[in-house]
Design an enzyme around this catalytic site. Structure first.
Site, PDB file in Angstrom:
ATOM      1  N   GLU A  85     -16.693  -2.078   5.337  1.00 42.08           N
ATOM      2  CA  GLU A  85     -15.397  -2.260   5.716  1.00 42.08           C
ATOM      3  C   GLU A  85     -14.234  -1.493   5.083  1.00 42.08           C
ATOM      4  O   GLU A  85     -13.366  -0.979   5.720  1.00 42.08           O
ATOM      5  CB  GLU A  85     -14.857  -3.758   6.259  1.00 42.08           C
ATOM      6  CG  GLU A  85     -13.665  -4.208   6.732  1.00 42.08           C
ATOM      7  CD  GLU A  85     -13.535  -3.684   8.163  1.00 42.08           C
ATOM      8  OE1 GLU A  85     -14.412  -3.502   8.808  1.00 42.08           O
ATOM      9  OE2 GLU A  85     -12.441  -3.409   8.457  1.00 42.08           O
ATOM     10  N   HIS A 134     -21.229  -5.960   4.103  1.00 48.57           N
ATOM     11  CA  HIS A 134     -20.276  -5.956   5.026  1.00 48.57           C
ATOM     12  C   HIS A 134     -18.922  -5.795   4.343  1.00 48.57           C
ATOM     13  O   HIS A 134     -18.245  -4.852   5.280  1.00 48.57           O
ATOM     14  CB  HIS A 134     -20.450  -7.557   5.720  1.00 48.57           C
ATOM     15  CG  HIS A 134     -19.390  -7.726   6.784  1.00 48.57           C
ATOM     16  ND1 HIS A 134     -18.273  -7.894   6.644  1.00 48.57           N
ATOM     17  CD2 HIS A 134     -19.884  -7.804   7.912  1.00 48.57           C
ATOM     18  CE1 HIS A 134     -17.686  -8.231   7.752  1.00 48.57           C
ATOM     19  NE2 HIS A 134     -18.744  -8.131   8.779  1.00 48.57           N
ATOM     20  N   LYS A 137     -14.739   2.148   5.437  1.00 46.70           N
ATOM     21  CA  LYS A 137     -14.036   2.480   6.712  1.00 46.70           C
ATOM     22  C   LYS A 137     -12.525   2.885   6.523  1.00 46.70           C
ATOM     23  O   LYS A 137     -11.873   3.837   6.831  1.00 46.70           O
ATOM     24  CB  LYS A 137     -14.510   1.808   7.653  1.00 46.70           C
ATOM     25  CG  LYS A 137     -15.880   2.220   8.270  1.00 46.70           C
ATOM     26  CD  LYS A 137     -16.465   1.373   9.457  1.00 46.70           C
ATOM     27  CE  LYS A 137     -16.194  -0.110   9.340  1.00 46.70           C
ATOM     28  NZ  LYS A 137     -16.570  -1.004  10.555  1.00 46.70           N
ATOM     29  N   ASN A 138     -11.821   1.954   5.989  1.00 44.88           N
ATOM     30  CA  ASN A 138     -10.626   1.736   5.833  1.00 44.88           C
ATOM     31  C   ASN A 138      -9.942   3.052   4.923  1.00 44.88           C
ATOM     32  O   ASN A 138      -9.014   3.696   5.429  1.00 44.88           O
ATOM     33  CB  ASN A 138     -10.080   0.562   5.403  1.00 44.88           C
ATOM     34  CG  ASN A 138     -10.033  -0.537   6.625  1.00 44.88           C
ATOM     35  OD1 ASN A 138      -9.528  -0.423   7.704  1.00 44.88           O
ATOM     36  ND2 ASN A 138     -10.432  -1.687   6.284  1.00 44.88           N
TER      37      ASN A 138
HETATM   38  C1  W6P Z   1      -5.494   2.080   3.515  1.00 41.23           C
HETATM   39  C2  W6P Z   1      -5.202   0.785   4.266  1.00 41.23           C
HETATM   40  C3  W6P Z   1      -6.518   0.029   3.782  1.00 41.23           C
HETATM   41  C4  W6P Z   1      -6.979  -1.334   4.050  1.00 41.23           C
HETATM   42  C5  W6P Z   1      -8.105  -1.830   3.281  1.00 41.23           C
HETATM   43  C6  W6P Z   1      -8.657  -1.100   2.436  1.00 41.23           C
HETATM   44  C7  W6P Z   1      -8.563   0.107   2.178  1.00 41.23           C
HETATM   45  C8  W6P Z   1      -7.035   0.648   2.776  1.00 41.23           C
HETATM   46  N1  W6P Z   1      -6.427   2.057   2.657  1.00 41.23           N
HETATM   47  O1  W6P Z   1      -4.657   2.862   3.182  1.00 41.23           O
END
Ligand code: W6P
Length: 392
Positions: free
Chosen positions: A235, A231, A238-239
């Site tokens: 997440e 999980h 994806k970000n």
């Molecule tokens: C980004 C914004 C973010 C949030 C969480 C994890 C990775 C990333 N990369 O630019």
């Protein structure tokens, strides 16, 4: 009536946190009666502890229809478990208990979404001040952590005693005593990449590096709940993927997402580095705030729904999954370059204890204490970023 009295009674007890080692030992010396006896007390205690906190929420929020729905689900489930309080323990009781737990798990399946709807209802009908926002953040972290822990207990009992035992699997309930971290990383990457390809028609590659000086070799295994780790990683992928794709626009090469896994004596660290341009520092704290992350979901009928879109509750919930067994999730960003997300996990199974919210004077007082006024100047204008200084 009867239920409020029972709630008062059970909320006087502190929840008993288990270590992942205890979950395993319990699962291996599997005795359904023992599990039943533990859960018929522990589940009402955990439910009552968090139900008492629901009542301390700001009145405006309590009056939102969706919050009422969630509250009623908890009352129903609490009642159903209390029903077994004085049951004679025989096979029928044990079977009924298992069935009750499965029903409760299904009933609460959408609680995160319903709660998020409650927050939207609040935002659309009231002005939310910093104090209320702070209370909601505090509550939701505790509420969702309580939920993770209760579902863990229910899953362990129903998987171990619910009939369909899988003798071939090394799993103990939902715990993998030899969870291969790299496999979970690759699995989460492939599934995030599928969504990324669908939306952007391309995706960054994955580079995995691992360091295991303790056990010489590059495999890193851990006693853990693979679904929780998945999980979190899904997440984060994806970000990271979205950041890279958006930052490089329609270039035809993309820098890979790099994951470094390290086994230390105490911690296992999983660091995911992207070169997606990073996040401004003033924006970092917002990523873990439920209030900030709450926006109406794109409708399911919308064929162009963005698969990688929106942070939603993904990041705050991922951090709770990490913290549940005394790990953590930390973001570190260099604006103009990229972001590192570090997952910390306890390397030792006897140190991986459940982290549980307790309803007591301290938690009660939190909801009533107004935010401290700033004792540092804050004229940088942002408002949101500066509020952090005011929270004492
Ligand atoms: C980004 C914004 C973010 C949030 C969480 C994890 C990775 C990333 N990369 O630019």
């Amino acid at each position: 009536g009867h239920i409020p009295k029972m709630l008062d009674f059970y909320s006087q007890f502190n929840p008993s946190p288990l270590s992942i080692k205890q979950f395993i030992d319990f699962g291996l010396s599997a005795c359904e009666r023992k599990s039943f006896t533990f859960l018929r007390k522990e589940l009402p205690v955990r439910l009552a502890n968090i139900m008492q906190e629901i009542h301390l929420l700001p009145e405006h929020l309590l009056r939102m229809p969706s919050v009422g729905i969630v509250n009623n689900l908890y009352i129903t489930s609490f009642e159903e478990i209390i029903h077994f309080e004085k049951s004679e323990i025989n096979d029928t009781t044990l079977d009924k208990f298992c069935q009750a737990l499965i029903k409760i798990r299904n009933r609460h399946a959408d609680v995160v979404e319903v709660m998020a709807k409650g927050i939207i209802e609040l935002k659309e009908s009231h002005d939310v001040d910093a104090h209320m926002e702070n209370n909601i953040q505090y509550f939701l972290d505790r509420f969702f952590m309580s939920r993770v822990s209760i579902r863990m207990l229910i899953n362990q009992h129903t998987l171990l005693f619910g009939g369909v035992l899988n003798g071939h699997s090394r799993h103990v309930g939902c715990i993998d005593p030899s969870c291969d971290v790299i496999s979970v990383i690759k699995d989460a990457y492939e599934n995030a990449r599928f969504l990324c390809d669908q939306y952007y028609l391309a995706s960054p590659e994955l580079v995995v590096k691992s360091h295991n000086d303790l056990e010489c070799g590059n495999e890193i295994r851990i006693v853990y709940v693979p679904s929780h780790l998945y999980h979190i990683l899904f997440e984060l992928f994806k970000n990271s993927m979205r950041a890279v794709m958006e930052y490089y626009g329609d270039s035809d090469t993309y820098p890979p997402v790099e994951v470094t896994i390290v086994r230390g004596k105490e911690d296992i660290c999983v660091k995911m580095s992207d070169r997606g341009g990073g996040i401004p520092r003033s924006y970092m704290d917002q990523l873990f705030k439920y209030m900030y992350s709450t926006a109406p979901q794109p409708s399911k009928s919308d064929a162009h729904t963005v698969p990688l879109a929106g942070y939603g509750y993904g990041l705050p919930l991922s951090r709770l999954y990490a913290r549940y067994l005394h790990g953590d999730l930390v973001l570190l960003s260099c604006e103009g370059y990229g972001t590192d997300a570090v997952i910390y996990l306890k390397a030792l199974s006897n140190e991986a204890n459940e982290l549980l919210p307790i309803f007591n004077k301290t938690s009660t007082k939190f909801y009533r204490t107004p935010l401290a006024t700033a004792d540092w100047s804050s004229s940088c204008g942002g408002g949101m970023a500066t509020r952090q200084l005011n929270m004492g």
